[in-house]
Motif scaffolding. Structure first.
Motif, PDB file in Angstrom:
ATOM      1  N   SER A  16      27.594   7.038   6.469  1.00 31.25           N
ATOM      2  CA  SER A  16      27.746   5.953   5.482  1.00 31.25           C
ATOM      3  C   SER A  16      26.402   5.498   4.917  1.00 31.25           C
ATOM      4  CB  SER A  16      28.469   4.765   6.136  1.00 31.25           C
ATOM      5  OG  SER A  16      27.736   4.329   7.258  1.00 31.25           O
ATOM      6  N   CYS A  17      25.334   6.198   5.269  1.00 29.07           N
ATOM      7  CA  CYS A  17      23.984   5.755   4.891  1.00 29.07           C
ATOM      8  C   CYS A  17      23.739   5.840   3.377  1.00 29.07           C
ATOM      9  CB  CYS A  17      22.958   6.631   5.619  1.00 29.07           C
ATOM     10  SG  CYS A  17      21.270   6.109   5.323  1.00 29.07           S
ATOM     11  N   GLN A  18      23.144   4.795   2.843  1.00 29.34           N
ATOM     12  CA  GLN A  18      22.801   4.775   1.415  1.00 29.34           C
ATOM     13  C   GLN A  18      21.346   4.327   1.245  1.00 29.34           C
ATOM     14  OE1 GLN A  18      24.665   5.665  -1.367  1.00 29.34           O
ATOM     15  NE2 GLN A  18      26.022   6.567   0.166  1.00 29.34           N
ATOM     16  N   LYS A  19      20.500   4.681   2.213  1.00 29.77           N
ATOM     17  CA  LYS A  19      19.108   4.186   2.166  1.00 29.77           C
ATOM     18  C   LYS A  19      18.295   4.824   1.043  1.00 29.77           C
ATOM     19  CE  LYS A  19      18.412   4.079   7.066  1.00 29.77           C
ATOM     20  NZ  LYS A  19      17.428   4.276   8.140  1.00 29.77           N
ATOM     21  N   CYS A  20      18.639   6.069   0.665  1.00 33.63           N
ATOM     22  CA  CYS A  20      17.818   6.763  -0.345  1.00 33.63           C
ATOM     23  C   CYS A  20      18.610   6.935  -1.640  1.00 33.63           C
ATOM     24  CB  CYS A  20      17.404   8.144   0.150  1.00 33.63           C
ATOM     25  SG  CYS A  20      16.620   8.141   1.765  1.00 33.63           S
ATOM     26  N   GLU A  21      18.039   6.465  -2.721  1.00 37.32           N
ATOM     27  CA  GLU A  21      18.703   6.579  -4.017  1.00 37.32           C
ATOM     28  C   GLU A  21      18.959   8.054  -4.353  1.00 37.32           C
ATOM     29  OE1 GLU A  21      16.582   4.504  -7.046  1.00 37.32           O
ATOM     30  OE2 GLU A  21      18.058   5.100  -8.582  1.00 37.32           O
ATOM     31  N   GLU A  31      25.216  15.260  -0.249  1.00 34.97           N
ATOM     32  CA  GLU A  31      25.769  14.676   0.987  1.00 34.97           C
ATOM     33  C   GLU A  31      24.964  15.070   2.235  1.00 34.97           C
ATOM     34  OE1 GLU A  31      30.240  14.888   1.468  1.00 34.97           O
ATOM     35  OE2 GLU A  31      29.876  15.872  -0.445  1.00 34.97           O
ATOM     36  N   ASN A  32      25.242  14.369   3.285  1.00 33.21           N
ATOM     37  CA  ASN A  32      24.513  14.658   4.534  1.00 33.21           C
ATOM     38  C   ASN A  32      25.413  15.282   5.597  1.00 33.21           C
ATOM     39  OD1 ASN A  32      25.928  12.610   5.895  1.00 33.21           O
ATOM     40  ND2 ASN A  32      24.369  11.072   5.450  1.00 33.21           N
ATOM     41  N   ALA A  33      24.812  15.710   6.669  1.00 35.02           N
ATOM     42  CA  ALA A  33      25.540  16.124   7.881  1.00 35.02           C
ATOM     43  C   ALA A  33      24.693  15.676   9.064  1.00 35.02           C
ATOM     44  CB  ALA A  33      25.738  17.635   7.918  1.00 35.02           C
ATOM     45  N   VAL A  89      15.252  16.625   9.976  1.00 40.23           N
ATOM     46  CA  VAL A  89      14.467  15.400   9.767  1.00 40.23           C
ATOM     47  C   VAL A  89      15.182  14.548   8.721  1.00 40.23           C
ATOM     48  CG1 VAL A  89      12.273  14.476   8.927  1.00 40.23           C
ATOM     49  CG2 VAL A  89      12.287  16.543  10.343  1.00 40.23           C
ATOM     50  N   VAL A  90      15.584  15.182   7.617  1.00 36.68           N
ATOM     51  CA  VAL A  90      16.337  14.496   6.558  1.00 36.68           C
ATOM     52  C   VAL A  90      17.773  15.012   6.614  1.00 36.68           C
ATOM     53  CG1 VAL A  90      16.606  14.352   4.037  1.00 36.68           C
ATOM     54  CG2 VAL A  90      14.377  13.950   5.083  1.00 36.68           C
ATOM     55  N   LYS A  91      18.688  14.123   6.877  1.00 36.41           N
ATOM     56  CA  LYS A  91      20.084  14.552   7.104  1.00 36.41           C
ATOM     57  C   LYS A  91      20.801  14.935   5.809  1.00 36.41           C
ATOM     58  CE  LYS A  91      19.488  13.057  11.383  1.00 36.41           C
ATOM     59  NZ  LYS A  91      18.627  13.896  12.205  1.00 36.41           N
ATOM     60  N   CYS A  92      20.311  14.458   4.651  1.00 39.04           N
ATOM     61  CA  CYS A  92      20.959  14.757   3.374  1.00 39.04           C
ATOM     62  C   CYS A  92      20.412  16.045   2.765  1.00 39.04           C
ATOM     63  CB  CYS A  92      20.720  13.619   2.380  1.00 39.04           C
ATOM     64  SG  CYS A  92      21.642  12.120   2.788  1.00 39.04           S
ATOM     65  N   HIS A  93      21.128  16.536   1.746  1.00 36.78           N
ATOM     66  CA  HIS A  93      20.656  17.700   0.993  1.00 36.78           C
ATOM     67  C   HIS A  93      19.919  17.219  -0.263  1.00 36.78           C
ATOM     68  CE1 HIS A  93      20.318  21.450  -1.041  1.00 36.78           C
ATOM     69  NE2 HIS A  93      21.068  21.039  -2.040  1.00 36.78           N
ATOM     70  N   ALA A 106      10.756   8.975   5.764  1.00 36.38           N
ATOM     71  CA  ALA A 106      10.567   7.705   6.508  1.00 36.38           C
ATOM     72  C   ALA A 106      11.903   7.008   6.729  1.00 36.38           C
ATOM     73  CB  ALA A 106       9.609   6.802   5.737  1.00 36.38           C
ATOM     74  N   ASN A 107      12.760   6.986   5.694  1.00 33.41           N
ATOM     75  CA  ASN A 107      14.067   6.314   5.833  1.00 33.41           C
ATOM     76  C   ASN A 107      14.938   6.984   6.892  1.00 33.41           C
ATOM     77  OD1 ASN A 107      13.451   4.561   3.797  1.00 33.41           O
ATOM     78  ND2 ASN A 107      14.660   5.569   2.208  1.00 33.41           N
ATOM     79  N   CYS A 108      14.859   8.306   6.967  1.00 37.93           N
ATOM     80  CA  CYS A 108      15.758   9.053   7.847  1.00 37.93           C
ATOM     81  C   CYS A 108      15.221   9.197   9.277  1.00 37.93           C
ATOM     82  CB  CYS A 108      16.026  10.434   7.246  1.00 37.93           C
ATOM     83  SG  CYS A 108      17.732  10.965   7.461  1.00 37.93           S
ATOM     84  N   SER A 109      13.931   9.031   9.439  1.00 29.94           N
ATOM     85  CA  SER A 109      13.311   9.260  10.752  1.00 29.94           C
ATOM     86  C   SER A 109      13.938   8.472  11.904  1.00 29.94           C
ATOM     87  CB  SER A 109      11.813   8.969  10.689  1.00 29.94           C
ATOM     88  OG  SER A 109      11.196   9.999   9.979  1.00 29.94           O
TER      89      SER A 109
HETATM   90  S1  SF4 Z   1      18.202  11.061   3.796  1.00 31.41           S
HETATM   91 FE1  SF4 Z   1      18.743   9.950   5.665  1.00 31.41          FE
HETATM   92  S2  SF4 Z   1      18.093   7.847   5.248  1.00 31.41           S
HETATM   93 FE2  SF4 Z   1      18.256   8.888   3.258  1.00 31.41          FE
HETATM   94  S3  SF4 Z   1      20.342   8.501   2.544  1.00 31.41           S
HETATM   95 FE3  SF4 Z   1      20.357  10.460   3.645  1.00 31.41          FE
HETATM   96  S4  SF4 Z   1      20.970   9.901   5.737  1.00 31.41           S
HETATM   97 FE4  SF4 Z   1      20.274   8.034   4.726  1.00 31.41          FE
END
Ligand code: SF4
Length: 189
Positions: A16-21, A31-33, A89-93, A106-109
């Motif tokens: 549900s993370c929305q930290k990074c625009e 999306e992330n995994a 390190v970064v869960k999103c693509h 930094a946001n994902c760490s």
């Molecule tokens: S990269 Fe990490 S911190 Fe940024 S939106 Fe995706 S899950 Fe969130």
């Protein structure tokens, strides 16, 4: 909170993370995994960021593409991917397969920090520069280092990302697979 709940909570926070625009967007294909596999694994793999469509659809890091080199290493080591823990390190693509931005790392760490504090691996494999830097900012080329904590010793292997090795001749790819499989076997003996 029990062990299962804390991992489920982490998974939910990441999903549900929305930290990074612009990241973790279905519409934008970013999306992330969360991390995947066995949370009791004695070896963990840390990549840079999530691959595109195959990883998003499977919700498993390193699905297809350069992940095939890791699959071959698992096969040689006679272990299944689900029995190892794999994360990024970064869960999103990042869109267009670009490099992650420093603020995204930094946001994902904190998510990776949580994973590392809950796992107790004998061996960590850092795949690529962003993973190297997260664990040890002084590392600039492949090497092995030992990390000591109060109760444990962890060997950290800083190795090239498989996407870099994919472009190399067959002999280099084979050596990479062989070396990874040896480390996996070592972690499990
Ligand atoms: S990269 Fe990490 S911190 Fe940024 S939106 Fe995706 S899950 Fe969130």
């Amino acid at each position: 909170m029990n062990n299962t709940d804390k991992w489920l909570n982490l998974r939910h926070s990441i999903k549900s993370c929305q930290k990074c625009e612009g990241l973790n967007s279905k519409e934008l294909g970013t999306e992330n995994a969360p991390g995947y596999g066995n949370t009791n694994s004695r070896i963990i793999f840390i990549g840079q960021s999530l691959c595109g469509k195959p990883c998003i659809e499977a919700q498993i890091p390193f699905t297809g593409g350069s992940g095939k080199l890791l699959d071959l290493a698992f096969e040689q080591a006679n272990i299944e991917k689900k029995d190892i823990y794999i994360t990024n390190v970064v869960k999103c693509h990042p869109d267009g397969n670009r490099k992650s931005e420093p603020h995204e790392i930094a946001n994902c760490s904190p998510y990776l920090e949580k994973e590392l504090s809950w796992l107790s691996p004998k061996i960590i494999i850092c795949l690529g520069k962003d993973a190297w830097t997260h664990i040890n900012p002084t590392v600039s080329r492949p090497c092995v280092k030992t990390m000591h904590s109060a109760n444990s010793v962890t060997h950290v292997h800083f190795v090239y990302h498989p996407s870099f090795i994919m472009k190399k001749p067959k002999a280099v790819r084979e050596e990479y697979i062989r070396n990874l499989s040896k480390v996996i076997v070592e972690a499990n003996t």
